[in-house]
Design a protein around this motif. Structure first.
Motif, mmCIF file in Angstrom:
data_model
loop_
_atom_site.group_PDB
_atom_site.id
_atom_site.type_symbol
_atom_site.label_atom_id
_atom_site.label_comp_id
_atom_site.label_asym_id
_atom_site.label_seq_id
_atom_site.Cartn_x
_atom_site.Cartn_y
_atom_site.Cartn_z
ATOM 1 N N ASP A 441 2.820 4.236 1.790
ATOM 2 C CA ASP A 441 3.009 3.335 3.082
ATOM 3 C C ASP A 441 1.634 2.646 3.242
ATOM 4 O O ASP A 441 1.579 1.632 3.776
ATOM 5 N N GLY A 442 0.303 3.183 2.711
ATOM 6 C CA GLY A 442 -0.600 2.522 3.140
ATOM 7 C C GLY A 442 -0.807 1.252 2.334
ATOM 8 O O GLY A 442 -1.241 0.340 2.779
ATOM 9 N N MET A 466 7.298 4.722 -0.166
ATOM 10 C CA MET A 466 7.069 5.992 -0.194
ATOM 11 C C MET A 466 6.067 6.454 1.061
ATOM 12 O O MET A 466 4.755 6.379 1.053
ATOM 13 N N ASN A 468 4.450 8.791 3.157
ATOM 14 C CA ASN A 468 4.035 10.280 3.285
ATOM 15 C C ASN A 468 3.156 10.507 4.633
ATOM 16 O O ASN A 468 2.151 11.197 4.456
ATOM 17 N N GLY A 470 0.462 8.229 5.474
ATOM 18 C CA GLY A 470 -0.990 8.120 5.371
ATOM 19 C C GLY A 470 -1.463 8.010 3.914
ATOM 20 O O GLY A 470 -0.490 7.810 2.805
ATOM 21 N N TYR A 471 -2.904 8.033 3.657
ATOM 22 C CA TYR A 471 -3.499 7.911 2.407
ATOM 23 C C TYR A 471 -3.555 9.265 1.734
ATOM 24 O O TYR A 471 -4.321 9.814 1.830
ATOM 25 N N ALA A 472 -2.363 9.537 1.090
ATOM 26 C CA ALA A 472 -2.280 10.986 0.285
ATOM 27 C C ALA A 472 -3.626 11.039 -0.692
ATOM 28 O O ALA A 472 -4.111 12.032 -0.728
HETATM 29 MG MG LIG Z 1 0.851 7.368 1.721
#
Ligand SMILES: [Mg+2]
Ligand SMILES: Cc1ncc(C[n+]2csc(CCOP(=O)(O)OP(=O)(O)O)c2C)c(N)n1
Length: 554
Positions: A441-442, A466, A468, A470-472
């Motif tokens: 997503d980021g 994908m 999730n 945020g910045y996983a």
């Molecule tokens: Mg992400």
């Protein structure tokens, strides 16, 4: 309106002819007044001009196009365009991608006057001098007499070194008459020094023949220098177990019987680590040992047992052979190696596909642990996989892409958002295949508007977004409020830009329906928003995050 063309050859005709001869069939870019006249010539040429939403995305699209096609090109206006595309060009330099950057520039007469022309950041030297640092040739076309030599030299350097080049055309040069393109212009690639090659190959062959457990690690340069078949011929003859780096993934087909998996230091599967680190002679072909390819420098590789061949030299143990090129080394070594004995051990079983069919549990929420094994059974020979920086790339190291033509990731430079415009480039370079993108997503928020150009060009990639929340990867390295994202309704975006099929998947049942839609809808972009829990990311990311944190603070 296209202008009447100058009779005979002009600077623009010359450049366009040469681009075509070098293999450019599409060029990506954004117009501006300093480049419009050159664009008129492009529009009336066989090369298709693809307008993107911004120059950075043009650069990413051209980079991926080059990875598949052998060369790619962008065309931009001065400073505002030239500086916008810089990050993509720096990435192409770092990752050895042959990319031609063409920038329009103000009229030469303005350069001689102290006038303030729009777009100028400082002076007329700035843009070309910045490009000198991230290209292997940076030429300002100022004298029509010299254009042929400048263009030919730059394009030869691009193709030889597999790195970007820069050509700047002031507007008044576009129509200026110049020499007609001569027939022979491609310089043959340099060949290895025969005596050095012979010595190097016999030392390497002796070391490999004496080894009890030899192995091969294949890297990115095998992709870049088009050495897949040559490397497969070596594997077929020698029969050594072979892994790739994540950067070199698919540089040999993953269905090859000697392929053991992707090696990434301590993040590798045990069998892969054992094959590579347990080897008493490791032959590395075109591999780069970076923080990412070595799993945060956790590789235990002993230089005393290593032969490391790169594009223009070979290192055996602690000494180098210069003027030995990978393109010569691989076939010469193949010829020198003894044919493999009957196989003593079977390669380790594959992680996913050999475990039988995937059995979805329709009500079960999607998870990283089960998403990728499912995808290993989905990827087929009609696809080219693109994985963006983030868990998409880290987790997909273990994706089984057995029949896929290629796996594209910016596994060294790691600029997020690369793969969405890259899917445009891949779709145009190889229309008979389907680009399949995995993007976080980021990363998507960086380059999302290029969905628009994908739809405009009627390209039909599959995009797995994908989500999730945020910045996983950054969370795994070091968490803070800066790793939060505005939660977009991602699946609604394709519909904003044009006609597309877009679905959301929260459960395994949803994913099965989405995959059926993908298979049924071959002629349209299919967008699948994959919902994952915020804390759900691969073990590899968790471990790599800790290792990268250590490397940045200690
Ligand atoms: Mg992400
Ligand atoms: C252009 C650019 N800016 C910033 C970064 C730093 N960075 C690396 S990974 C990452 C997060 C990616 O997040 P997302 O795409 O959601 O993937 P996830 O890690 O969640 O799988 C960031 C910001 C980068 N690599 N490139």
């Amino acid at each position: 309106m296209a202008k009447t063309r100058h009779p005979g050859s002009t600077v623009s005709d010359y450049l366009i002819t040469r681009l075509g001869q070098a293999g450019v069939k599409h060029i990506f870019g954004v117009p501006g007044d300093y480049v419009l006249d050159f664009m008129d010539h492009l529009v009336s040429s066989p090369i298709r001009l693809i307008g993107t939403c911004n120059e950075l995305n043009a650069g990413y699209a051209a980079d991926a196009y080059a990875r598949i096609n052998g060369i790619g090109a962008v065309v931009v206006t001065y400073d505002v365009g030239g500086f916008s595309v810089l990050n993509a060009v720096a990435g192409a330099y770092a990752e050895r991608v042959p990319l031609v950057v063409i920038s329009g520039a103000p009229h030469s007469a303005r350069r001689r006057e102290p006038t303030l022309m729009h777009h100028l950041a400082t002076d007329y030297r700035l843009q070309s001098s910045v490009y000198e640092k991230i290209t292997v040739a940076a030429e300002v076309l100022s004298d029509p007499e010299r254009v042929s030599e400048q263009v030919d030299r730059a394009l030869n350097a691009c193709l030889l070194h597999k790195r970007p080049v820069y050509l700047e055309i002031p507007v008044d040069l576009v129509e200026r008459p110049c020499r007609k393109p001569a027939d022979a212009w491609r310089m043959p690639p340099p060949s290895s020094d025969p005596a050095i090659l012979t010595e190097c190959v016999s030392e390497a062959a002796a070391m490999l023949s004496a080894a009890k457990r030899p192995a091969i690690l294949v890297g990115v340069e095998v992709h870049r220098f088009g050495l897949r078949n040559a490397t497969v011929a070596l594997l077929d003859k020698a029969g050594y177990p072979a892994a790739t780096t994540v950067h070199g993934k698919t540089a040999i087909p993953e269905e090859h019987p000697d392929f053991v998996g992707v090696y990434q230091g301590a993040l590798s599967r045990e069998e892969v680590r054992d094959a590579i680190e347990g080897a008493d002679c490791l032959l590395m072909l075109g591999a780069w040992l970076t923080d990412i390819t070595t799993g945060g420098f956790t590789a235990h590789l002993d230089p005393n047992r290593m032969i490391s061949a790169n594009s223009d030299r070979v290192k055996i143990r602690h000494h180098y052979f210069e003027q030995v090129y990978l393109t010569d080394f691989i076939p010469s070594l193949t010829a020198a190696l003894k044919p493999k004995p009957a196989r003593k051990t079977q390669p380790p079983p594959r992680l996913h596909a050999q475990k039988g069919p995937f059995v979805p549990e329709p009500g079960r929420p999607l998870s990283v642990a089960r998403f990728w094994p499912r995808m290993s059974r989905f990827i087929d020979e009609t696809m080219i996989v693109l994985a963006d920086t983030g868990d998409s790339m880290i987790a997909s190291a273990e994706l089984e892409t057995d029949k896929a033509e290629s796996y594209i990731a910016q596994a060294y430079y790691l600029s997020i958002g690369y793969t969405l415009p890259a899917a445009l480039g891949v779709s145009l370079a190889r229309p008979e295949k389907r680009a399949v993108v995995f993007i976080g997503d980021g990363a998507f928020q960086m380059t999302a508007q290029e969905l628009s150009t994908i739809l405009r060009c009627r390209a039909a990639p599959v995009i797995f977004l994908m989500n999730n929340d945020g910045y996983a990867v950054e969370r795994a390295i070091h968490d803070g409020p800066y790793n939060e994202l505005q939660p977009w309704k991602y699946h609604r975006l394709p519909g904003v830009f044009g006609e597309a099929v877009s679905v959301e998947a929260r459960t395994e049942g949803d994913l099965e329906r989405a995959l059926a839609t993908v298979k049924e809808t071959r002629d349209k972009l299919v967008f699948v928003e994959v919902h994952l829990a915020r804390t759900d990311y691969s073990d590899a990311v968790r471990r790599l995050g800790k290792l990268l944190r250590k490397l940045s603070v200690e």
